[in-house]
Structure formats: structure tokens, C-alpha cells
Design an enzyme around this catalytic site. Structure first.
Site, short mmCIF file in Angstrom:
data_model
loop_
_atom_site.label_atom_id
_atom_site.label_comp_id
_atom_site.label_asym_id
_atom_site.label_seq_id
_atom_site.Cartn_x
_atom_site.Cartn_y
_atom_site.Cartn_z
CB ILE A 70 24.53 85.57 24.62
CG1 ILE A 70 23.21 84.82 24.83
CG2 ILE A 70 24.28 87.08 24.51
CD1 ILE A 70 22.51 85.17 26.13
CG PHE A 71 29.93 88.53 24.65
CD1 PHE A 71 30.33 89.37 23.63
CD2 PHE A 71 30.74 88.41 25.77
CE1 PHE A 71 31.52 90.09 23.73
CE2 PHE A 71 31.92 89.13 25.88
CZ PHE A 71 32.31 89.98 24.85
CD GLU A 86 19.64 86.79 30.46
OE1 GLU A 86 20.23 87.60 31.21
OE2 GLU A 86 18.78 87.14 29.64
N GLY A 126 24.48 83.75 41.42
CA GLY A 126 23.20 83.87 40.73
C GLY A 126 23.31 83.81 39.22
CD GLU A 169 50.91 96.97 26.67
OE1 GLU A 169 50.68 97.83 25.81
OE2 GLU A 169 51.30 95.81 26.41
CD GLU A 193 47.92 94.81 37.22
OE1 GLU A 193 47.14 94.20 37.96
OE2 GLU A 193 48.97 94.30 36.77
#
Length: 396
Positions: free
Chosen positions: A227-228, A251, A328, A351, A353
Site C-alpha cells: 500500500i505504501f 492491514e 494489533g 538535524e 531534532e
């Protein structure tokens, strides 16, 4: 389906006996002039099937010559090869968990019973087994299906109530002939293709999966759709088969995992850091933590994060366990460490942070966990664990 008993194959399933078996097979073949590879690991097909069969199928030995080769094999194996073995990681806790689940446990193996009993005693795991069924030196070609049936009888369960776990097709085929459930294990000497071809009911990647199958909880992934894919996470939807024969969608977010450190100063303060967390749109107080880089060892990552966020190094850094923060839907595992004997230098923030270090007395930090002021899961777990160690004198 919940199974009343699990019957394990031995070689390649409970115990990695490969080195001793293959070296002893090579010893026997070389002694009788067979052309064999110098690398004994190329003889992995000796793991699982009866030796008598393998000598005939792979080297064209006559039945009489195969008997001689088996005797030569045992000459070395009995004295040395049997101990060139190790339990697979996770087997000992798996057996303990199955016992606690009141699942009967057996062994059905084409290995001589004497060798199995020697190794069970050697590894100190004989107490877990309700039945151990191997073969005798005189009759070592008993079909795997017969050994499984014999083991089920000794366990006082019907074959249909048994899950057979093994690393070769012989285990799967033997289970099917008894109408037993079957699980092909991928940590041994078989392959996923071999198990699919043999018709395994389940294919498992790690020992603890056997408990999930036995109790009827296991979910086997049949298909995965991306999906990604991002810098930190990937997301996919999986189709899974459940033990009752139905399917479901899951998912899942994949994450490399992270580390967190509970730094305890000499004067009894826990070092926490405050930073803005975008998902919650608020300032969060937590222990130093960060994500694992691919292939990075958690301990080294913990030292790195402690230095970067607090400017500190620790004389003593020790494991406090690991947690599954969101089981989950996410695969993230956070490894938690405690750190004492701190010395301080300069922060080395990444960088972009921004955070500050806030020391909190340990007891005060515990109270903040209890009253809900501190809400970060890894921080709550880490503080509670290090407080308990401090109370019982495990750390000073």
C-alpha cells in the site's frame, strides 16, 4: 482447530544434528571409496530420511552395501557425531509453553531411539516428552507414517487430534496418511516449496509458531499487497488463512524497530527528554529513544541514542527486555535498556531534532507513571522495571 498433541520430528526440527550426521555419512562413504564432496554440508539430504534409503537412492548402493555403510556411519556417530548437535533457538521455551498449555508432546523420528534419548538427556529436555518413538538399529526403515501412528497411540490420542511438525516432506506425507495436521518448519533442512508440494497444512518460520498452530490461533499469510513504502514504515494488506479454514484481511505496518534507554544518575534521577510528537500534536516527556537503522544491533543503537539525546555515555548498560507497543497492526519491537555510571559530554542531536533533558527523581517518575502524567508506553515500562531492580537491590 485445537490439537491435543504435537508430535515432533527430531533431526532438523528440534535439534540441529546436521554436522554430526553429514560428517559421519562422509566418513562411511570415504571409507568405502565413494566419490563424495570435500564439503560435508553438501550431504544435507542425509538429514531426515532413513540412512538405508539415502545410501541407496543417492549413491546407488545395493541393500547389502547400504547396511554396511550404515554400520560404518554408526561407528563414528555413536562416539562423536551424536554430540555434534545443538537445540534450535526457541525450542526449549516452546516445549515449556506447550506443557503449560496441557498439550501432549511426542517425538516420531527415523533416528535410532538410543540416539534420541542420549540427546534429550544431554540437553536436559527429556522431562517435556510424553512419548518418544524412534527406530531400532535392527529395523531402521520403518515408514514415517507408522512411527507417527505408534507415537499417537503412546500419547493416547487419535491421529486426527495430532499436529505433526517436521522439516522434510516425509513428515508431512506421514502426517497426511494418518489424517493428522501438519506443519512444515523452515528453520530445518526443508524448503517452503517442498512443504507446498507435500501439502502441508501450515508452514511456520519460528518455533513459537507451533504453539499458535496447536492452540488454533495461527494465521498463515497467503497474499500480501503493498500500500505504501516510506522512509520509516511500509504498509501492506495481507490475506491470511485461519485455522478454521476461513480467510481474513490484515492491514500491517512494518517498522525496523527501536530502542529506548532508562538512564539512572548516581544521585537517583531518571533522565527524560521532552519533545514535540507530531502524531499527538503535543509535548511528550519520555526516556531517550530512537529507531533502529537496518542491520543495527539494538545495544549499539541504545548507546548511540543516549549519547545523541543526553550527551551521556554509560559505564553499565543492561537489558530490560523488549515490548510490542502496537501489536494489533504494527511489527515494531522496542528494545529497552537501563544505564548507570553515567558521564556527560555534549548532545549530538539529529538535524531537525529539538528536545531538552529533564532529570526526574526515580520515585517521582514512578508516581508520574501511576497517575497518568507520563503516558508514553516505553517510558512507563522502563521506569517501572528499573525501579523494581533498584528496590530489590539488583542495581545500586
Amino acid at each position: 482447530m485445537k490439537y491435543k498433541a504435537v508430535i515432533f520430528d527430531f533431526d532438523g526440527t528440534l535439534c540441529d544434528t546436521g554436522e554430526g550426521v553429514m560428517k559421519s555419512a562422509r566418513y562411511a562413504l570415504c571409507d568405502y571409496g565413494y566419490n563424495v564432496p570435500d564439503d560435508y554440508s553438501q550431504l544435507s539430504y542425509f538429514i531426515g530420511p532413513p540412512l538405508l534409503v539415502t545410501f541407496q537412492e543417492k549413491f546407488g548402493a545395493s541393500p547389502q552395501r547400504a547396511q554396511v555403510l550404515v554400520a560404518k556411519f554408526r561407528e563414528r556417530y555413536s562416539e562423536k557425531g551424536v554430540f555434534e548437535s545443538s537445540l534450535y533457538d526457541g525450542i526449549r521455551p516452546l516445549l515449556a509453553h506447550l506443557k503449560n498449555d496441557r498439550v501432549k508432546i511426542g517425538i516420531a523420528s527415523s533416528k535410532p531411539q538410543k540416539y534420541i534419548e542420549i540427546l534429550l538427556k544431554h540437553f536436559g529436555i527429556e522431562k517435556y516428552f510424553d512419548a518418544v518413538c524412534g527406530v531400532s538399529f535392527e529395523a531402521d526403515c520403518e515408514p514415517k507414517s507408522d512411527i507417527i501412528h505408534r507415537c499417537a497411540k503412546e500419547l493416547d490420542v487419535s491421529p486426527e487430534e495430532v499436529l505433526v511438525a517436521g522439516d522434510r516432506r516425509y513428515d508431512i506425507e506421514g502426517a497426511k496418511l494418518n489424517f493428522s495436521g501438519s506443519a512444515g518448519v523452515l528453520w530445518g533442512y526443508g524448503s517452503k516449496f517442498e512443504f507446498i508440494e507435500a501439502g502441508a497444512d501450515f508452514i511456520v518460520e519460528k518455533p513459537e509458531d507451533i504453539e499458535s498452530v496447536a492452540l488454533g490461533f495461527f494465521e498463515q499469510t497467503e497474499e500480501s499487497t503493498g500500500i505504501f513504502s516510506g522512509r520509516i514504515i511500509t504498509v501492506h494488506e495481507d490475506t491470511v488463512s485461519l485455522t478454521d479454514g476461513t480467510t481474513a484481511k490484515r492491514e500491517i505496518v512494518d517498522h525496523n524497530g527501536g530502542v529506548a534507554v532508562v538512564p539512572l544518575t548516581d544521585d537517583g534521577n531518571v533522565l527524560t527528554v521532552r519533545q514535540f510528537r507530531a502524531p499527538y500534536k503535543e509535548l511528550v516527556c519520555e526516556i531517550p529513544a530512537g529507531k533502529l537503522e537496518k542491520g543495527e544491533r539494538p545495544l549499539e543503537a541504545g548507546k548511540r541514542e543516549l549519547l545523541e539525546e543526553c550527551g551521556a555515555t554509560a559505564e553499565n548498560i543492561f537489558e530490560l527486555g523488549k515490548i510490542y507497543p502496537t501489536p494489533g497492526y504494527c511489527s515494531e519491537i522496542i528494545h529497552i535498556y537501563g544505564a548507570t555510571g553515567l558521564s556527560f559530554g555534549k548532545q549530538q542531536l539529529d538535524e531537525g531534532e529539538f528536545l531538552d533533558v529533564k532529570p526526574i527523581p526515580l520515585e517521582s517518575a514512578f508516581e508520574l507513571c501511576m497517575n497518568g502524567v507520563l503516558r508514553d508506553a516505553k517510558t512507563i515500562v522502563g521506569i517501572m522495571k528499573i525501579r523494581e531492580l533498584k528496590k530489590n537491590g539488583s542495581i545500586s
